[in-house]
Scaffold this active site. Structure first.
Site, short mmCIF file in Angstrom:
data_model
loop_
_atom_site.label_atom_id
_atom_site.label_comp_id
_atom_site.label_asym_id
_atom_site.label_seq_id
_atom_site.Cartn_x
_atom_site.Cartn_y
_atom_site.Cartn_z
N ASP A 139 69.16 -60.33 -62.64
CA ASP A 139 69.14 -61.73 -62.04
C ASP A 139 69.87 -62.78 -62.73
OD1 ASP A 139 66.50 -60.30 -61.47
OD2 ASP A 139 66.32 -62.18 -60.18
N ARG A 150 63.35 -62.70 -51.63
CA ARG A 150 63.49 -62.56 -52.97
C ARG A 150 64.60 -61.48 -53.49
NH1 ARG A 150 63.18 -57.69 -53.11
NH2 ARG A 150 63.51 -57.67 -55.27
N ALA A 186 67.84 -61.52 -56.35
CA ALA A 186 68.80 -62.62 -56.92
C ALA A 186 70.02 -63.02 -55.86
CB ALA A 186 69.58 -62.26 -58.23
#
Ligand code: MRU
Length: 366
Positions: free
Chosen positions: A256, A66, A68
């Site tokens: 993100d 995980r 971005a």
């Protein structure tokens, strides 16, 4: 916009002395991608081998990998690894399977732009080289996946330098979620704290635990504590008191997806931090690579916010339900911080200041 010229090899050596450096890698036989399973941290440091499409999809979906940029790096290696298994096929069936794998991986999480960005890059390689033998295309895919990773390393090192230029010895910084080496290659929002440590500077970091999945507690405080950074873990609802106490000189957060006007999607709770910081007159910086800036997205209203399973709020705690089963839950994974709340956006190309719509455009045209 400001930028500083640095010797990246020195920065890299400094970061290697404090950071986790092997969160994502290709296995030697190219048949799997090896990740640190972030779900199992901080209690167990487990390396997980991913060798098929479904596991790759689930690794992203379940947040085993995980952050971005890390999702982008992983997707590049994963689509290469899957393509390698198809290299004996003729082009038509190779490409059919490539597109199916790509689209499935792309559907795993919607908010971070780096996932679709990396997959598009890989797709372009196939498209641009259709006239070559499939085995040759697969070799080029490997090169591209490695390039995506290497570029992220370089971008992170520059972001660490640019971010650190905003801090002075003794500063207190509040951060939210995890944007350290586990989420990237060397870190974006938390990278400067590690670089500061490597240089003997003392930065006091306040890490929001980051409900509901505790990336701040499980990952950020883990990475920083292991590196010897002075980190204090707080619950998300304690951000106001530490700001009021005068302990926070700046907020550093990751991103993100950054829209063309500077509106920024990051982990749920980030916009609350920025609103509090405005109240207390504290600068807020969003740190991320230019691959996170989506110039095709005009503003935050156009960012797709991932909604996750209510169980993350109701049932993942103390092995007992934390609410009645029939209670409704709303579990958005990200929120958008209005660009007006941001002091600056720290990228590898420099620090972008308002007006963001004008200056982000310049960033890509210089
Ligand atoms: O749901 P997550 O854990 O993937 O969310 C991650 C974040 O919001 C990070 O702050 C962001 O991806 C930046 S990572 C460099």
């Amino acid at each position: 916009m400001s930028n500083i010229q640095v010797s990246l090899s020195k920065t890299k050596a400094e970061m290697e002395s404090v950071a986790i450096t092997d969160n994502i890698r290709l296995a030697e036989d190219d048949q799997s991608v090896i990740i640190i399973d972030q779900v199992r941290l901080p209690n167990e440091l487990v390396y997980k081998s991913i060798d098929n499409l479904e596991d790759a999809y689930q690794a992203i979906k379940k947040l085993e990998v995980r952050g971005a940029p890390a999702i982008g790096i992983f997707a590049g290696y994963a689509i290469y690894m899957l393509s390698k298994k198809d290299e004996e096929k003729d082009f038509a069936s190779f490409y059919e399977s490539f597109i199916r794998n790509k689209d499935y991986l792309n559907a795993s999480r919607p908010t971070a732009v780096n996932l679709s960005w990396a997959l598009k890059r890989m797709d372009k390689i196939v498209n641009d080289n259709q006239d070559k033998p499939v085995k040759e295309i697969v070799k080029l895919l490997k090169q591209e996946a490695i390039a995506i990773h290497n570029e992220d390393i370089e971008m992170c090192l520059k972001i660490c330098e640019n971010g650190l230029s905003l801090l002075k010895d003794g500063d207190g910084v509040l951060t939210h979620c995890n944007a350290g080496p586990l989420a990237t290659s060397f870190g974006t929002a938390q990278g400067p704290f590690l670089l500061a440590k490597a240089r003997g500077m003392n930065i006091h970091v306040y890490a929001d635990e980051t409900r509901p999945l505790l990336q701040g507690a499980r990952l950020t405080s883990y990475e920083l504590q292991k590196a010897g950074v002075d980190v204090t873990l707080i619950c998300d609802n304690m951000a106001s008191i530490v700001m009021k106490n005068g302990w926070i000189n700046a907020c550093f957060v990751g991103c993100d997806r950054i829209a063309a006007n500077g509106d920024t999607a990051n982990k749920i709770g980030t916009s609350g931090v920025a609103i509090l910081a405005k109240h207390y007159g504290i600068p807020v910086y969003s740190l991320g690579p230019s691959s996170t800036i989506d110039m095709n997205c005009p503003d935050g209203d156009h960012i797709h916010i991932e909604l996750r399973d209510p169980d993350e709020i109701k049932n993942m705690w103390y092995a007992k339900p934390m609410a009645l089963p029939e209670v409704k839950c709303y579990n958005p994974s990200f929120d958008v911080t209005d660009h007006e709340l941001l002091t600056g956006i720290v990228t590898e190309k420099g620090i972008v200041y308002p007006p963001f719509d004008v200056n982000l455009k310049k960033l890509f045209n210089e």
